[in-house]
Design a protein around this motif. Sequence first.
Motif, PDB file in Angstrom:
ATOM      1  N   THR A  18      -1.823 -21.605  78.064  1.00 15.43           N
ATOM      2  CA  THR A  18      -1.507 -20.199  76.864  1.00 15.43           C
ATOM      3  C   THR A  18      -0.981 -20.924  76.119  1.00 15.43           C
ATOM      4  O   THR A  18       0.835 -20.672  76.502  1.00 15.43           O
ATOM      5  CB  THR A  18      -1.259 -18.748  77.223  1.00 15.43           C
ATOM      6  N   VAL A  19      -0.017 -20.669  74.990  1.00 11.99           N
ATOM      7  CA  VAL A  19       0.772 -21.344  74.180  1.00 11.99           C
ATOM      8  C   VAL A  19       1.629 -19.814  73.763  1.00 11.99           C
ATOM      9  O   VAL A  19       0.954 -19.443  72.949  1.00 11.99           O
ATOM     10  CB  VAL A  19       0.299 -22.073  73.180  1.00 11.99           C
ATOM     11  N   TYR A  20       2.774 -19.103  73.507  1.00 11.48           N
ATOM     12  CA  TYR A  20       3.344 -18.853  73.546  1.00 11.48           C
ATOM     13  C   TYR A  20       4.923 -18.817  72.894  1.00 11.48           C
ATOM     14  O   TYR A  20       5.388 -19.864  72.491  1.00 11.48           O
ATOM     15  CB  TYR A  20       4.101 -17.817  74.738  1.00 11.48           C
ATOM     16  N   LEU A  21       3.956 -18.568  71.232  1.00 12.25           N
ATOM     17  CA  LEU A  21       4.984 -18.760  69.969  1.00 12.25           C
ATOM     18  C   LEU A  21       6.067 -17.748  69.520  1.00 12.25           C
ATOM     19  O   LEU A  21       5.690 -16.173  69.992  1.00 12.25           O
ATOM     20  CB  LEU A  21       4.260 -18.611  68.878  1.00 12.25           C
ATOM     21  N   GLU A  22       7.178 -18.485  69.120  1.00 14.66           N
ATOM     22  CA  GLU A  22       8.486 -17.005  68.889  1.00 14.66           C
ATOM     23  C   GLU A  22       8.846 -17.413  67.593  1.00 14.66           C
ATOM     24  O   GLU A  22       8.805 -18.131  67.561  1.00 14.66           O
ATOM     25  CB  GLU A  22       9.300 -17.409  69.785  1.00 14.66           C
ATOM     26  N   GLY A  23       9.745 -16.076  67.108  1.00 14.98           N
ATOM     27  CA  GLY A  23      10.336 -16.399  65.782  1.00 14.98           C
ATOM     28  C   GLY A  23       9.533 -16.184  64.869  1.00 14.98           C
ATOM     29  O   GLY A  23       8.318 -15.622  64.355  1.00 14.98           O
ATOM     30  N   ASP A  24       9.744 -17.066  63.932  1.00 19.20           N
ATOM     31  CA  ASP A  24       9.111 -17.299  61.752  1.00 19.20           C
ATOM     32  C   ASP A  24       7.972 -18.688  62.671  1.00 19.20           C
ATOM     33  O   ASP A  24       8.224 -20.015  63.177  1.00 19.20           O
ATOM     34  CB  ASP A  24      10.112 -17.586  61.064  1.00 19.20           C
ATOM     35  N   ILE A  25       6.896 -18.614  61.679  1.00 18.11           N
ATOM     36  CA  ILE A  25       5.695 -20.171  61.279  1.00 18.11           C
ATOM     37  C   ILE A  25       5.789 -19.984  60.458  1.00 18.11           C
ATOM     38  O   ILE A  25       4.496 -19.022  59.622  1.00 18.11           O
ATOM     39  CB  ILE A  25       4.054 -19.528  62.213  1.00 18.11           C
ATOM     40  N   LEU A  53       0.760 -14.491  69.806  1.00 14.93           N
ATOM     41  CA  LEU A  53       1.599 -14.324  69.176  1.00 14.93           C
ATOM     42  C   LEU A  53       2.376 -13.075  68.847  1.00 14.93           C
ATOM     43  O   LEU A  53       2.975 -12.309  68.222  1.00 14.93           O
ATOM     44  CB  LEU A  53       1.003 -14.056  67.370  1.00 14.93           C
ATOM     45  N   SER A  54       3.552 -12.414  70.004  1.00 11.69           N
ATOM     46  CA  SER A  54       3.303 -10.997  70.600  1.00 11.69           C
ATOM     47  C   SER A  54       4.667 -10.785  69.688  1.00 11.69           C
ATOM     48  O   SER A  54       5.410 -10.502  69.973  1.00 11.69           O
ATOM     49  CB  SER A  54       3.075 -10.934  71.780  1.00 11.69           C
ATOM     50  N   ARG A  55       5.347 -12.614  70.389  1.00 12.99           N
ATOM     51  CA  ARG A  55       6.893 -12.641  69.583  1.00 12.99           C
ATOM     52  C   ARG A  55       7.001 -13.299  68.509  1.00 12.99           C
ATOM     53  O   ARG A  55       8.399 -13.941  68.350  1.00 12.99           O
ATOM     54  CB  ARG A  55       8.134 -13.198  71.030  1.00 12.99           C
ATOM     55  N   VAL A  56       5.828 -13.227  67.726  1.00  9.88           N
ATOM     56  CA  VAL A  56       6.360 -13.830  66.248  1.00  9.88           C
ATOM     57  C   VAL A  56       6.655 -12.730  65.367  1.00  9.88           C
ATOM     58  O   VAL A  56       5.758 -11.135  65.118  1.00  9.88           O
ATOM     59  CB  VAL A  56       4.428 -14.814  65.749  1.00  9.88           C
ATOM     60  N   ASN A  57       7.380 -13.059  65.015  1.00 10.79           N
ATOM     61  CA  ASN A  57       8.443 -12.355  63.667  1.00 10.79           C
ATOM     62  C   ASN A  57       7.793 -12.585  62.669  1.00 10.79           C
ATOM     63  O   ASN A  57       7.644 -11.128  61.603  1.00 10.79           O
ATOM     64  CB  ASN A  57       9.862 -12.280  63.988  1.00 10.79           C
ATOM     65  N   PHE A  58       7.575 -13.369  61.795  1.00 14.56           N
ATOM     66  CA  PHE A  58       6.812 -14.160  60.714  1.00 14.56           C
ATOM     67  C   PHE A  58       6.256 -14.446  60.314  1.00 14.56           C
ATOM     68  O   PHE A  58       5.875 -15.692  61.133  1.00 14.56           O
ATOM     69  CB  PHE A  58       8.382 -13.953  59.441  1.00 14.56           C
ATOM     70  N   MET A  59       5.502 -14.711  59.529  1.00 19.14           N
ATOM     71  CA  MET A  59       3.773 -15.879  59.287  1.00 19.14           C
ATOM     72  C   MET A  59       3.550 -15.994  57.475  1.00 19.14           C
ATOM     73  O   MET A  59       3.937 -15.066  57.729  1.00 19.14           O
ATOM     74  CB  MET A  59       3.092 -15.579  60.306  1.00 19.14           C
TER      75      MET A  59
END
Length: 111
Positions: A18-25, A53-59
């Motif tokens: 599991t890869v936890y992504l954060e912030g902007d992508i 993707l729970s902590r992704v703000n922008f993509m």
Amino acid sequence: MQKNERGLRCLESDGCLTVYLEGDIDHHSAQTIRSRIDTKLFLTRPRELVLDLSRVNFMDSAGLGLILGRFTKAAELGVQFRLASPNRHIQKILDLAGMERLIPITAARSS
């Protein structure tokens, strides 16, 4: 859990990476994130790869490309792939792109 720069954390458990992504992508971050995920994927060879993707703000489109590319890499390696816990904004982007036709998306768990 392993923490990397740029808000990328990985957790390996029972054959699942599991890869936890954060912030902007976006186009500024996508290449670095892609490289780190691919390296971890090739080193661990899990049965399943989950992008949380729970902590992704922008993509933007670069984020969609990142997801589709990891989907393709996982398929080449025989690894199951899914997305987890997108917030409403990110879910809307995924819906507009028709992502659910290719990739399973699991909703955030209720508390």
